[in-house]
Design an enzyme around this catalytic site. Sequence first.
Site, PDB file in Angstrom:
ATOM      1  N   HIS A  79      58.326 -52.290  42.693  1.00 15.32           N
ATOM      2  CA  HIS A  79      58.065 -51.027  43.387  1.00 15.32           C
ATOM      3  C   HIS A  79      58.473 -51.055  44.849  1.00 15.32           C
ATOM      4  O   HIS A  79      58.130 -50.137  45.591  1.00 15.32           O
ATOM      5  CB  HIS A  79      56.575 -50.677  43.319  1.00 15.32           C
ATOM      6  CG  HIS A  79      56.126 -50.151  41.994  1.00 15.32           C
ATOM      7  ND1 HIS A  79      56.314 -48.841  41.606  1.00 15.32           N
ATOM      8  CD2 HIS A  79      55.509 -50.749  40.950  1.00 15.32           C
ATOM      9  CE1 HIS A  79      55.817 -48.657  40.391  1.00 15.32           C
ATOM     10  NE2 HIS A  79      55.328 -49.809  39.973  1.00 15.32           N
ATOM     11  N   LYS A  88      51.248 -38.681  52.322  1.00  7.70           N
ATOM     12  CA  LYS A  88      51.583 -39.936  51.650  1.00  7.70           C
ATOM     13  C   LYS A  88      50.973 -41.070  52.442  1.00  7.70           C
ATOM     14  O   LYS A  88      50.414 -40.855  53.520  1.00  7.70           O
ATOM     15  CB  LYS A  88      53.095 -40.114  51.521  1.00  7.70           C
ATOM     16  CG  LYS A  88      53.844 -40.019  52.850  1.00  7.70           C
ATOM     17  CD  LYS A  88      55.349 -40.204  52.666  1.00  7.70           C
ATOM     18  CE  LYS A  88      55.964 -39.013  51.989  1.00  7.70           C
ATOM     19  NZ  LYS A  88      56.612 -39.337  50.721  1.00  7.70           N
ATOM     20  N   ARG A  89      51.076 -42.270  51.928  1.00  8.63           N
ATOM     21  CA  ARG A  89      50.580 -43.444  52.641  1.00  8.63           C
ATOM     22  C   ARG A  89      51.236 -43.527  54.016  1.00  8.63           C
ATOM     23  O   ARG A  89      52.403 -43.191  54.186  1.00  8.63           O
ATOM     24  CB  ARG A  89      50.884 -44.693  51.807  1.00  8.63           C
ATOM     25  CG  ARG A  89      50.361 -45.991  52.347  1.00  8.63           C
ATOM     26  CD  ARG A  89      50.436 -47.066  51.260  1.00  8.63           C
ATOM     27  NE  ARG A  89      51.771 -47.204  50.704  1.00  8.63           N
ATOM     28  CZ  ARG A  89      52.703 -48.045  51.181  1.00  8.63           C
ATOM     29  NH1 ARG A  89      52.436 -48.808  52.241  1.00  8.63           N
ATOM     30  NH2 ARG A  89      53.883 -48.141  50.610  1.00  8.63           N
ATOM     31  N   LYS A 123      58.028 -44.736  56.146  1.00  6.84           N
ATOM     32  CA  LYS A 123      57.898 -43.361  55.654  1.00  6.84           C
ATOM     33  C   LYS A 123      58.102 -42.338  56.774  1.00  6.84           C
ATOM     34  O   LYS A 123      58.227 -41.148  56.534  1.00  6.84           O
ATOM     35  CB  LYS A 123      56.542 -43.175  54.977  1.00  6.84           C
ATOM     36  CG  LYS A 123      56.404 -44.024  53.708  1.00  6.84           C
ATOM     37  CD  LYS A 123      55.056 -43.857  53.057  1.00  6.84           C
ATOM     38  CE  LYS A 123      54.890 -44.756  51.851  1.00  6.84           C
ATOM     39  NZ  LYS A 123      55.676 -44.342  50.688  1.00  6.84           N
ATOM     40  N   THR A 158      56.689 -40.311  44.413  1.00  9.00           N
ATOM     41  CA  THR A 158      56.249 -39.410  43.342  1.00  9.00           C
ATOM     42  C   THR A 158      55.719 -38.100  43.915  1.00  9.00           C
ATOM     43  O   THR A 158      55.738 -37.075  43.251  1.00  9.00           O
ATOM     44  CB  THR A 158      55.162 -40.065  42.463  1.00  9.00           C
ATOM     45  OG1 THR A 158      54.112 -40.581  43.300  1.00  9.00           O
ATOM     46  CG2 THR A 158      55.740 -41.188  41.626  1.00  9.00           C
ATOM     47  N   LYS A 178      55.992 -33.905  42.744  1.00 13.09           N
ATOM     48  CA  LYS A 178      54.885 -32.948  42.633  1.00 13.09           C
ATOM     49  C   LYS A 178      55.158 -31.711  43.489  1.00 13.09           C
ATOM     50  O   LYS A 178      54.882 -30.577  43.076  1.00 13.09           O
ATOM     51  CB  LYS A 178      53.577 -33.617  43.061  1.00 13.09           C
ATOM     52  CG  LYS A 178      53.184 -34.784  42.179  1.00 13.09           C
ATOM     53  CD  LYS A 178      52.186 -35.708  42.862  1.00 13.09           C
ATOM     54  CE  LYS A 178      52.082 -37.039  42.157  1.00 13.09           C
ATOM     55  NZ  LYS A 178      51.327 -38.042  42.918  1.00 13.09           N
TER      56      LYS A 178
END
Length: 816
Positions: A356, A544-545, A550, A652, A656
Amino acid sequence: MKIDKVKFKEGVLGRLKRHYGKQLEEASPQEIYSCVSDTVMEPILDNWLDTRKATFDQGNKQAFYLSAEFLMGRALSNNLVNLTAEDDIKDVLAELGVDYNLVEDRESDAGLGNGGLGRLAACFLDSLATMDLPGHGYGIRYRYGMFQQKIVDGYQIEKPETWLNERDPWGIRRADQSVVVKFGGQVIIHQDAEGKEHYIRVNSEDIKAIPYDTPIVGYDTKTVNTLRLWEAESVSGFDLQLFNDMQYQRAVEKANSAEDISRVLYPNDNGPQGKALRLRQQYFFVSASLQDLVGNYKKKYGDDFSKFPDKVALQLNDTHPVVAIPELMRILIDWQKLPWDVAWSIVTRTCGYTNHTILSEALEKWPIGLFQQQLPRLTMIVEEINRRFVEELRLKYPNDYGKHRHMAILSDGVVKMAWLAIHGSHSVNGVAALHTEILKNQELKDWYELYPEKFNNKTNGVTQRRFLLKANHGLSQLLNEKIGKGWAKDLSQVTKFKAFADDPAVIQRLIDIKKANKVALATYLKATQDITLNVDSLFDVQVKRLHEYKRQMLNILHVMYLYNKIKDDPTYQGVPRTFLFGAKAASGYRRAKNIIKLINTVAKVINNDPRTKGKLAVYFLENYRVSLAEKIFPASDVSEQISTAGKEASGTGNMKFMMNGALTVGTLDGANVEIAEEAGEQNCFIFGLKADQVARLTQSQAYNPQAILEEHPEIKKAMNQLIDGTYNVESFDLFKELYDSLMYGVEGNAPDQYFVLKDMPEYIAAQAKIDEAYRDQKKWHRMALLNIAASAKFSSDRTIGEYAKEIWNIKPISWK
């Protein structure tokens, strides 16, 4: 499933009387929730028992998904959706004068996960059950989850999750199926009369693993699979003698030490004690799970383990459960007395590994001293696995000593869990097409050259049942009307929605649905976090995290840039914007926490400036979780997927957002590449360096962030505001580390290692295109419709179908 409303009503009222001694009018919402859940469990239990019997009788091969996280969200509403009974239960409660929404809100999100890894696992379980595939989850029942996030003076404060403070009606304790997991001690080698060695553990610390089973209900089917979570208890427990001797702390030491294992998800591992606890957690749930499934196998097939890989598939969700490889070897060799080569063949044919992450620092490595201290027998097994593997390398690459050392599973004083996973598995998969290619050609290039047949891609997916059917009632109803209801079980049918892209009435329905979803989110946030949203503004969302790659930093710097435009040019008339952030930072991740503080500090300044009223607002949403996500995705206009290209394995959340009609602004990273392919780049806002460009720029070490600032004074101005007191008057150095990390590099890292400033000019340009496109609402929602219609590929049903056929070789349960 058709619900007998009279029987259901009697069930709820009867349980209130039996369990709480109350009539309905006296009961609290929590008590009503508990009794409604217990009543819903009745038909689930019948199907659950039938599923177990059918699987056993039919001798189906089963898949077991081992994961440190299962981010399940709330169970009641999801189970009602999958039972196709939500409307019936709402009707029953309405007849009783009970507000279903109040009952639903009494359930806490299960504190079993944090980010995409855990949510993916939850989606996979949903898809397995829905597709009638015999597949189950194994993990840990964390008492306090990761943490409940509070924002105090702009800072993240961690509080214990309280999800188990009230009774959990969905988890069934199976104390009779407990097993014992052993840590530490010594290994005594005994040689029998035939010269065969036997290994005996002595002086070990024994921990009892108690299973709790949660039903995983398939959508519109009888199949109910199982998520088995383990809770840790001390075998010896409370020492009454020590307590009576008034040595109160010592009396509970063993109990506390054992319970620490299942207390918190991802404890801070910056120190040796934290690392030890993380390793203990991983071995605890892996050993308990393997003991459990080997025991179940023996009940049906006895000691003939030649069939084991034909009946059991183990999927290792990242490196956390990779200790399963030596643990299964231990069980087969020490308990079942199988020869090494036979045991190794069984293990490698049974295990599959999902990678991952592309970040090398996220590939777990355990110091050999710690590993040996906690797992002495497994250390011996890993040493032998490594010895045999290095012999293979010497035969294949006789004089390449650098490769031998690099690829050795045990070298430089550490056990390399990713290397162990690749060597000990028959399948190694990435989770997006780009991610898999990067693994094959960069991060795991040597391994791909050695084992090309093992590598494959399984692009991630999400369940449309939870994130569209359940979360977005307006859009679900529109899809039902226009293309039928079949999309909930077969998302490929959503492609038929594309035929309505030029239907003005459908476009107007989408506009109205989005507005209603914004109002619903605004109402919820006002009631829960005292946030007032402008529902007539564009909702630009990044949830998100929190991690530097990110690039929440890129997002907030752009917000600062927009704020400067508004201040510097009173005539500037941009589209009204509301920027929403939601994220948890790991408890030991100082810089990520400082980014949260920056976002909240910028928000406070902007939201209190009269010049931004009706133009710009920024909010950090506290304690981001699944139940909040279900309200956010349907209300969002823009999906921020802006990680540095080549760093995000898949994502992911991007899927969504897409299936709820939010348009992606993003780099060509992870599954964004496939989203752009499916929807068309003209229906997304793509910007920034590509993965190969990032790799070349990183290797060249020629990047100079200062040059970006000199070329773009508007970016330089925003950067300087990190340290000039614009946002931190009382402490000018509050955000200096963030500034330094971008400009000079800190802690041995290169300046701006995630290329925030390098990508910022193109990001600003992409955001300007968003501003322009959003002004034409019909055009914007036509793009949204095309995204929805193109989301079929990103169902977890498609992903699980590929795992089932290409890796696990499992087939559906037959319901005659």
